[in-house]
Design a protein around this motif. Sequence first.
Motif, PDB file in Angstrom:
ATOM      1  N   VAL A  96      -4.838  -1.097  -6.334  1.00 26.29           N
ATOM      2  CA  VAL A  96      -5.181   0.250  -5.854  1.00 26.29           C
ATOM      3  C   VAL A  96      -4.048   1.243  -6.143  1.00 26.29           C
ATOM      4  N   VAL A  97      -2.810   0.751  -6.094  1.00 29.21           N
ATOM      5  CA  VAL A  97      -1.665   1.654  -6.295  1.00 29.21           C
ATOM      6  C   VAL A  97      -1.059   1.489  -7.690  1.00 29.21           C
ATOM      7  N   THR A 132       0.014  10.647   2.225  1.00 25.94           N
ATOM      8  CA  THR A 132      -0.872   9.772   1.461  1.00 25.94           C
ATOM      9  C   THR A 132      -0.373   8.324   1.438  1.00 25.94           C
ATOM     10  N   GLN A 164     -10.899   1.775  -1.182  1.00 27.21           N
ATOM     11  CA  GLN A 164     -10.559   0.537  -1.887  1.00 27.21           C
ATOM     12  C   GLN A 164      -9.754  -0.410  -1.000  1.00 27.21           C
ATOM     13  N   ILE A 165      -8.804   0.142  -0.268  1.00 31.56           N
ATOM     14  CA  ILE A 165      -7.979  -0.721   0.582  1.00 31.56           C
ATOM     15  C   ILE A 165      -8.788  -1.218   1.784  1.00 31.56           C
ATOM     16  N   ALA A 192       0.821  -1.218   0.000  1.00 31.03           N
ATOM     17  CA  ALA A 192       0.000   0.000   0.000  1.00 31.03           C
ATOM     18  C   ALA A 192       0.848   1.259   0.000  1.00 31.03           C
ATOM     19  N   GLN A 194      -8.630   6.002  -2.444  1.00 30.91           N
ATOM     20  CA  GLN A 194      -7.772   4.836  -2.219  1.00 30.91           C
ATOM     21  C   GLN A 194      -8.090   4.162  -0.882  1.00 30.91           C
ATOM     22  N   ARG A 206      -2.432   5.118   3.350  1.00 32.84           N
ATOM     23  CA  ARG A 206      -2.821   3.851   2.697  1.00 32.84           C
ATOM     24  C   ARG A 206      -2.281   2.674   3.485  1.00 32.84           C
TER      25      ARG A 206
END
Lengths: 358, 358, 358, 358
Positions: B339-340, C288, C335-336, B296, C332, C292
């Motif tokens: 996601v990334v 950011t 989603q995670i 992540a 994000q 995540r």
Amino acid sequence: MLVVMQAQATEEQVRAVCQKIESFGYRAHSMPGAQRTAIGITGNKGEVECGTLEEMPGVQEVIRVTKPYKLVSRDTKPDTTIIKFPAIHANGPPVTIGGTDLAIIAGPCAIENRDQAFQVAERVVRAGAQFFRGGAYKPRTSPYSFQGMGEEGLQIMAEVRDRFGLLIVTEAVDYESLDLVDKYADVIQIGARNMQNFSLLKRAGRARKPVLLKRGISATLEEFLMAAEYIMSEGNYNVVLCERGVRTFADHTRNTLDLSVVPAVQRLSHLPIIVDPSHGTGKRNKVTPLSRAAVAVGADGLIVEVHHDPDRALSDGMQSLYPDQFDALMVQVRQIAAVVGRVVPETALAGVSRLSNS
Amino acid sequence: MLVVMQAQATEEQVRAVCQKIESFGYRAHSMPGAQRTAIGITGNKGEVECGTLEEMPGVQEVIRVTKPYKLVSRDTKPDTTIIKFPAIHANGPPVTIGGTDLAIIAGPCAIENRDQAFQVAERVVRAGAQFFRGGAYKPRTSPYSFQGMGEEGLQIMAEVRDRFGLLIVTEAVDYESLDLVDKYADVIQIGARNMQNFSLLKRAGRARKPVLLKRGISATLEEFLMAAEYIMSEGNYNVVLCERGVRTFADHTRNTLDLSVVPAVQRLSHLPIIVDPSHGTGKRNKVTPLSRAAVAVGADGLIVEVHHDPDRALSDGMQSLYPDQFDALMVQVRQIAAVVGRVVPETALAGVSRLSNS
Amino acid sequence: MLVVMQAQATEEQVRAVCQKIESFGYRAHSMPGAQRTAIGITGNKGEVECGTLEEMPGVQEVIRVTKPYKLVSRDTKPDTTIIKFPAIHANGPPVTIGGTDLAIIAGPCAIENRDQAFQVAERVVRAGAQFFRGGAYKPRTSPYSFQGMGEEGLQIMAEVRDRFGLLIVTEAVDYESLDLVDKYADVIQIGARNMQNFSLLKRAGRARKPVLLKRGISATLEEFLMAAEYIMSEGNYNVVLCERGVRTFADHTRNTLDLSVVPAVQRLSHLPIIVDPSHGTGKRNKVTPLSRAAVAVGADGLIVEVHHDPDRALSDGMQSLYPDQFDALMVQVRQIAAVVGRVVPETALAGVSRLSNS
Amino acid sequence: MLVVMQAQATEEQVRAVCQKIESFGYRAHSMPGAQRTAIGITGNKGEVECGTLEEMPGVQEVIRVTKPYKLVSRDTKPDTTIIKFPAIHANGPPVTIGGTDLAIIAGPCAIENRDQAFQVAERVVRAGAQFFRGGAYKPRTSPYSFQGMGEEGLQIMAEVRDRFGLLIVTEAVDYESLDLVDKYADVIQIGARNMQNFSLLKRAGRARKPVLLKRGISATLEEFLMAAEYIMSEGNYNVVLCERGVRTFADHTRNTLDLSVVPAVQRLSHLPIIVDPSHGTGKRNKVTPLSRAAVAVGADGLIVEVHHDPDRALSDGMQSLYPDQFDALMVQVRQIAAVVGRVVPETALAGVSRLSNS
């Protein structure tokens, strides 16, 4: 090894852990407490390797207890090790590290040329040092920095020994340099960055000369002693430990000198331990006070950087004492040594008088 | 370099510092402020070495500014480095580290025997790994612990490559082992303890294979990048950095995994960086969550220890995932990768189908 | 407590230690091993305080084993704590911390004025935050830095709650501010610097509102949990833990975010734990990726600094996200969250629609 | 503040950064170097707060330069502060901290009862201490540990002052206890855990008595001095700093005593600094060597825990010296003090003779 169970662990879970331990051939000792049960493990020869104990139902934590060191330990050898070097001068007494005599090691960070080495050596021997330090192989953070003179630097130091009667301490960084240092010098230094370079430690363990082992920048006491154990396990029992500062969050010095490691080593090990306040602080104005503190705490010696022209030093100029500062330091060192039952031997001074006569 | 003067420093003292700086051939930029004057130094090629500036009258502090890295820097090479390995299978796409594909490296801490290696390899390739890790030369804190199988371990890994189509990553600890690793394996690992073993780094810089460089246990980002610079300065530009936890006061994990170093490296350097959550935590139950976090945060890959029988592992059993746990992890890794903007390539799976057919 | 004897300790010495232990009213369990004997101590209610055990002849080391936490422990309460806040909007579902819903707390470092607070609040509520953070009492390293608006700041936040349906999280620094925060806000934050301000912790333990307790900059996991124990021991069981970075040698971020503490807390305690990547990194460009990672590691929520004009922020401008960056982050995060079985609730969005209609 | 540009930054980017700096009302000093340009910022009164400089195109790094301390600084007051206490005995000389006299503060960790306090006090005054330490309010990691006797403890210490002529040093943990300590004692101690409890610092700044400020367990030198600045900014200029060990990875002592902070403080500040080797090591067998080292490094005094029955001490028994050990320590302290130009004053001994006569 000790297995701490959770408070609500069932008897069955405790039993399962004990059975698991016994399945490895160890013995389990269950100790029921007011809040929870702890289970001791004995019968292991080396480290217990039971990779899944911590995951078993009801287990809170696994605590390692066994100390892995053998040869370095006072358990094995209660008497403090004293390393003896042959007398520098004819008829002189032997130089030692680890006994009543305080070992004084001084010199420039790096050998830059013959003239520099001789100028500094003359000053430190007059001030009372018995050992001369100087780098011929320099481990530098940047590949573009001065990396030392190599064998030529070792040859200059051999001349320093002849001329000034100083024993030579210098660093080896790989097999090749170690063989050369073993040939030219009196003490093989293993630097902090190589404290866990186990191949190099083993090679040093097969060398003839004593080894000065610097503590790694974030080495625990156990890792430090185990690095010495590597050297000793190959047959070289003449190891001198050296505290040279550890890495912490503190930013007022380059490293944080951990003087408490001196009595800690002396409690666990028979090996001598000295202190390097130059790398330990990284700042000239802190070297003198921390040198005094190192003697006061009970160290077996000091290793100090001295340079006659720090502005033009090729490395570590910011932490090198001027010769005059080193003279002044040695006066205080002698006084504090007396308080803790130590003495700076006159060995070196004998050499100086010989020097003056020549 | 920046020299900060004391508030009460006189104009004369400022002038003296400027003259000193200029006497070294640098340029001094005096900046008078509301409270105190600062003096910038430019014109230096490498590190400024003026050992006595900090001691001059009126000087408060000397702050180093210059960044010593060159080849590792995005300044030198703005595009991210993508390391390409030849396709494992005929007609397959090349395997890469540093691009869109997430590099997955998995296997046991140490190679213990052929059967163990094959059992683990089959499971990790089926789960999606492209690389197989396993130690043949183990740097252990104790000289009495299992030190690895040596060349025999390398030969077993070469068989793993042939059988499973996995690229081999394994550690070298000295010149001799490095030459053998360079011969048998696909990636030469330099361990955390050797991150500042500069002789070994230079030798790795002359090897043919890419180098996986682990961050030292207390290495700053600058030291980490400079270690890579040592390798690159000898001509080997294929360096993969690896965060594996740093030493802190925290005692709930073996090391503290510093995931912030991933975006920090990506800002300063073009080199890829992967994460080792096994050594980074030292506890099996933390490996899966920290692996997810590593993907992540944007890492270019993972290196994870997997063992089919951790209880009987000869080292690091406590931090090895079971194969089933690794399967479950890979499912989550694929989802977070998406996601990334990353993907776990199907390369390996192609190999598995080949495997199933054989 | 475990007493490890020296290898050469005599039976008599072991016996003397056991007698000493029993003289304190504890029970001694002697475990003879291959190399040395260890003696377990049970029967103690709290911490064992035997100040001279370590000095007794034959004793090598004394290792503390007992875990002092009670109310924070999963031993005491196996079910994870879920803190419930009354629905922000009529008919809305309750907001929770610790359950499936991910708690999103966002806002400026400090409340600077009504306009700033409203501008930021509107953006974070639209992006999906359920909580608004903002400092009215700022603990600053320098007495000359902006120290917060005090009660006026709290009043502005109360208006933010009314207008945007956001629950308010804000820091208390002493008794006086704690009473006011308890009155105006929904969550009382205890900052890292006050994590061991035990008087303040006890006062927070007598407040009505839940407490967000930040980890001290160098707090071990045990100290962190014991600080929560102080609050709970006074009767307030609604404590949310918060990892916000610890102090290490690393200098590429302001602090080192220790994400491994999240699974470590979840293993030992039933309390929820969230992550603050803003203070944890101190650099906008790292917030950011680390946010995540925090969701991926399994945290129960995030607390993030957002400012519409960081250049003019009165504090922490360098680590505040722009509102557009926060929007992108939330995409994000959603989603995670799904990968780890979490969800960002729509609660807040309901408020937004209400907002749009008004 | 210094902005370091990337090597490939364009002239336009440099110009944009300069304009941004000037838009804040500061002055920008562009310094083009061989590799890259650095931009100095002056004209700021306090800390520069430009939250987006680091994100501007072409910017590599922003380095903070300004030192925020004012009143604590030698810049402001070049002469070392000497704190004077009224003579304990009629006709006696005043007691001082910060001058030639070494301040010796000794006593139990916590006041447990009148008998214990008197027994310890009699021994430490006979050995040469001028100050008596003892806790009435104990900040303990666990809420279930002994928290001190409160005001009753203060009353016992007031009796100790009367009976033995010892000045009283004791800790305050909140407003209420601070007011009582200010009333009963001679020196208000602020403990390490409260070093950044800014509300308490400000309150101490309004007290009448001198303040002994302990360094936080992971406080940088700057944070330590800024905590003193908080006290001084409220008008109380009598602040004594105290090094008591910092938290590091090292596990052979409870904390790592950072003696290098003594000369570092003396360089930057006019305030006196003493050392606490009891908390600094946490182990009785390390207190004596580290006390010697603290005097040798140049500290202005020592604060040492002494207990006549450490086995039954209610806190910190493991680190308290026996009275006999303290006697022996004082002999060495006197000798080392002489080497560094200090003296242990006879003030206290005068009190002892008075005591003997009574």
